[in-house]
Each structure stands twice: as C-alpha cells, then as structure tokens.
Design a protein around this motif. Structure first.
Motif, PDB file in Angstrom:
ATOM      1  N   ILE A 160       1.347  -7.455  19.253  1.00 37.55           N
ATOM      2  CA  ILE A 160       1.053  -7.472  17.828  1.00 37.55           C
ATOM      3  C   ILE A 160       2.373  -7.358  17.085  1.00 37.55           C
ATOM      4  N   VAL A 161       2.540  -8.199  16.070  1.00 36.35           N
ATOM      5  CA  VAL A 161       3.732  -8.183  15.236  1.00 36.35           C
ATOM      6  C   VAL A 161       3.316  -7.689  13.850  1.00 36.35           C
ATOM      7  N   LYS A 162       4.046  -6.728  13.332  1.00 34.75           N
ATOM      8  CA  LYS A 162       3.721  -6.190  12.014  1.00 34.75           C
ATOM      9  C   LYS A 162       4.774  -6.651  11.011  1.00 34.75           C
ATOM     10  N   ILE A 163       4.313  -7.337   9.967  1.00 33.72           N
ATOM     11  CA  ILE A 163       5.186  -7.817   8.904  1.00 33.72           C
ATOM     12  C   ILE A 163       4.581  -7.370   7.584  1.00 33.72           C
ATOM     13  N   GLU A 164       5.338  -6.564   6.856  1.00 33.72           N
ATOM     14  CA  GLU A 164       4.903  -6.085   5.546  1.00 33.72           C
ATOM     15  C   GLU A 164       3.485  -5.521   5.571  1.00 33.72           C
ATOM     16  N   GLU A 165       3.235  -4.576   6.455  1.00 32.18           N
ATOM     17  CA  GLU A 165       1.952  -3.875   6.556  1.00 32.18           C
ATOM     18  C   GLU A 165       0.797  -4.749   7.045  1.00 32.18           C
ATOM     19  N   THR A 166       1.052  -5.988   7.390  1.00 34.11           N
ATOM     20  CA  THR A 166       0.014  -6.861   7.934  1.00 34.11           C
ATOM     21  C   THR A 166       0.306  -7.092   9.412  1.00 34.11           C
ATOM     22  N   GLU A 167      -0.718  -6.944  10.237  1.00 37.59           N
ATOM     23  CA  GLU A 167      -0.547  -7.145  11.673  1.00 37.59           C
ATOM     24  C   GLU A 167      -0.969  -8.556  12.055  1.00 37.59           C
ATOM     25  N   TYR A 168      -0.161  -9.150  12.918  1.00 35.80           N
ATOM     26  CA  TYR A 168      -0.387 -10.521  13.376  1.00 35.80           C
ATOM     27  C   TYR A 168      -0.367 -10.565  14.891  1.00 35.80           C
ATOM     28  N   ILE A 169      -1.075 -11.554  15.415  1.00 35.66           N
ATOM     29  CA  ILE A 169      -1.053 -11.827  16.854  1.00 35.66           C
ATOM     30  C   ILE A 169      -0.373 -13.178  17.040  1.00 35.66           C
ATOM     31  N   PRO A 170       0.688 -13.242  17.858  1.00 35.17           N
ATOM     32  CA  PRO A 170       1.347 -14.534  18.113  1.00 35.17           C
ATOM     33  C   PRO A 170       0.357 -15.523  18.737  1.00 35.17           C
ATOM     34  N   ASP A 171       0.437 -16.780  18.332  1.00 37.18           N
ATOM     35  CA  ASP A 171      -0.527 -17.761  18.820  1.00 37.18           C
ATOM     36  C   ASP A 171      -0.464 -17.960  20.336  1.00 37.18           C
ATOM     37  N   GLU A 172       0.675 -17.681  20.971  1.00 39.63           N
ATOM     38  CA  GLU A 172       0.743 -17.816  22.434  1.00 39.63           C
ATOM     39  C   GLU A 172      -0.022 -16.700  23.146  1.00 39.63           C
ATOM     40  N   GLN A 173      -0.410 -15.662  22.428  1.00 37.36           N
ATOM     41  CA  GLN A 173      -1.198 -14.567  22.994  1.00 37.36           C
ATOM     42  C   GLN A 173      -2.697 -14.834  22.895  1.00 37.36           C
ATOM     43  N   LEU A 174      -3.072 -15.878  22.194  1.00 32.46           N
ATOM     44  CA  LEU A 174      -4.477 -16.154  21.934  1.00 32.46           C
ATOM     45  C   LEU A 174      -5.269 -16.400  23.219  1.00 32.46           C
ATOM     46  N   GLY A 175      -4.687 -17.107  24.162  1.00 35.07           N
ATOM     47  CA  GLY A 175      -5.374 -17.372  25.432  1.00 35.07           C
ATOM     48  C   GLY A 175      -5.706 -16.092  26.178  1.00 35.07           C
ATOM     49  N   GLU A 176      -4.754 -15.190  26.238  1.00 37.62           N
ATOM     50  CA  GLU A 176      -4.983 -13.905  26.910  1.00 37.62           C
ATOM     51  C   GLU A 176      -6.032 -13.095  26.156  1.00 37.62           C
ATOM     52  N   PHE A 177      -5.963 -13.133  24.831  1.00 35.08           N
ATOM     53  CA  PHE A 177      -6.947 -12.426  24.015  1.00 35.08           C
ATOM     54  C   PHE A 177      -8.354 -12.955  24.293  1.00 35.08           C
ATOM     55  N   GLU A 178      -8.508 -14.275  24.317  1.00 28.94           N
ATOM     56  CA  GLU A 178      -9.815 -14.884  24.578  1.00 28.94           C
ATOM     57  C   GLU A 178     -10.317 -14.541  25.977  1.00 28.94           C
ATOM     58  N   ARG A 179      -9.414 -14.515  26.950  1.00 29.95           N
ATOM     59  CA  ARG A 179      -9.794 -14.155  28.316  1.00 29.95           C
ATOM     60  C   ARG A 179     -10.356 -12.739  28.355  1.00 29.95           C
ATOM     61  N   MET A 180      -9.697 -11.810  27.651  1.00 28.89           N
ATOM     62  CA  MET A 180     -10.150 -10.422  27.645  1.00 28.89           C
ATOM     63  C   MET A 180     -11.494 -10.274  26.932  1.00 28.89           C
ATOM     64  N   ILE A 181     -11.699 -11.055  25.873  1.00 26.32           N
ATOM     65  CA  ILE A 181     -12.996 -11.018  25.182  1.00 26.32           C
ATOM     66  C   ILE A 181     -14.101 -11.495  26.120  1.00 26.32           C
ATOM     67  N   ARG A 182     -13.850 -12.598  26.818  1.00 31.15           N
ATOM     68  CA  ARG A 182     -14.871 -13.130  27.734  1.00 31.15           C
ATOM     69  C   ARG A 182     -15.188 -12.125  28.839  1.00 31.15           C
ATOM     70  N   LEU A 183     -14.165 -11.531  29.407  1.00 19.78           N
ATOM     71  CA  LEU A 183     -14.403 -10.542  30.470  1.00 19.78           C
ATOM     72  C   LEU A 183     -15.185  -9.350  29.935  1.00 19.78           C
ATOM     73  N   SER A 184     -14.834  -8.918  28.747  1.00 22.30           N
ATOM     74  CA  SER A 184     -15.498  -7.765  28.145  1.00 22.30           C
ATOM     75  C   SER A 184     -16.952  -8.074  27.804  1.00 22.30           C
ATOM     76  N   ARG A 185     -17.189  -9.209  27.183  1.00 21.74           N
ATOM     77  CA  ARG A 185     -18.549  -9.558  26.753  1.00 21.74           C
ATOM     78  C   ARG A 185     -19.424 -10.063  27.894  1.00 21.74           C
ATOM     79  N   ASP A 186     -18.942 -11.062  28.613  1.00 23.08           N
ATOM     80  CA  ASP A 186     -19.774 -11.727  29.619  1.00 23.08           C
ATOM     81  C   ASP A 186     -20.014 -10.857  30.845  1.00 23.08           C
ATOM     82  N   LEU A 187     -18.976 -10.146  31.274  1.00 26.02           N
ATOM     83  CA  LEU A 187     -19.103  -9.333  32.491  1.00 26.02           C
ATOM     84  C   LEU A 187     -19.214  -7.842  32.207  1.00 26.02           C
ATOM     85  N   GLU A 188     -19.181  -7.496  30.919  1.00 24.30           N
ATOM     86  CA  GLU A 188     -19.295  -6.106  30.480  1.00 24.30           C
ATOM     87  C   GLU A 188     -18.260  -5.197  31.149  1.00 24.30           C
ATOM     88  N   ILE A 189     -17.026  -5.675  31.191  1.00 23.63           N
ATOM     89  CA  ILE A 189     -15.932  -4.905  31.792  1.00 23.63           C
ATOM     90  C   ILE A 189     -15.326  -4.022  30.714  1.00 23.63           C
TER      91      ILE A 189
END
Length: 96
Positions: A34-63
C-alpha cells in the motif's frame, strides 16, 4: 512510482465488495503493498493480481488470514524455486 499506476484502496473495496480491514490486514501481513500519498492509500496496479488471488482463496475456499499468509509464503517459495530451476537449466544447457 507514478500515481496513474495506483488504484485508491477505497475504490478497490467498493469494486471487490471487501471491507477496508481485509485490505489493511493483507498489507500488514506483507501480502500486498500500500502506498500512502496525501492521506489517501493506494494499491499499485501490479499488486492487483495477488489481491484478487487472496480474495478468491478467502471467499471460495473460506481460508482465514493465517492460511492466506501461509499460502502466500509457499507461493513465493515456489516462484523462487522455479526461477532457480530455470537458471540452473540454462547453465546446464551451456555444457551440453
């Protein structure tokens, strides 16, 4: 890092219907950046794939978060081993 390669964390939460705490926990665990710029937090677009993978594992497999941390760690180890394997195969190819 250019700001056009950053996605606001708030927008990610809305788009993927996840709580802000989930994103924070992934960051605290070292799974995403997470990158913080002027009190706003951002996620670099290259991290999006990993983020989506973690969401799928969390939701679909209830990990749970501890499981996500373990999976992330094992996936990084596999990637490292694959990289080492490619490097060694390339070196071996020089001697054949």
């Amino acid at each position: 890092m250019r700001k056009d390669n950053l996605i606001p964390a708030k927008e990610i939460c809305i788009r993927y219907k996840v709580e802000r705490q989930f994103v924070s926990t992934l960051f605290e665990s070292g799974i995403i950046e997470i990158v913080k710029i002027e009190e706003t937090e951002y996620i670099p677009d290259e991290q999006l794939g990993e983020f989506e993978r973690m969401i799928r594992l969390s939701r679909d497999l209830e990990i749970n978060m501890e499981g996500l941390e373990a999976i992330h760690h094992l996936l990084r180890q596999i990637e490292k081993l694959q990289k080492d394997n490619r490097r060694l195969r390339n070196r071996l190819g020089l001697y054949e």
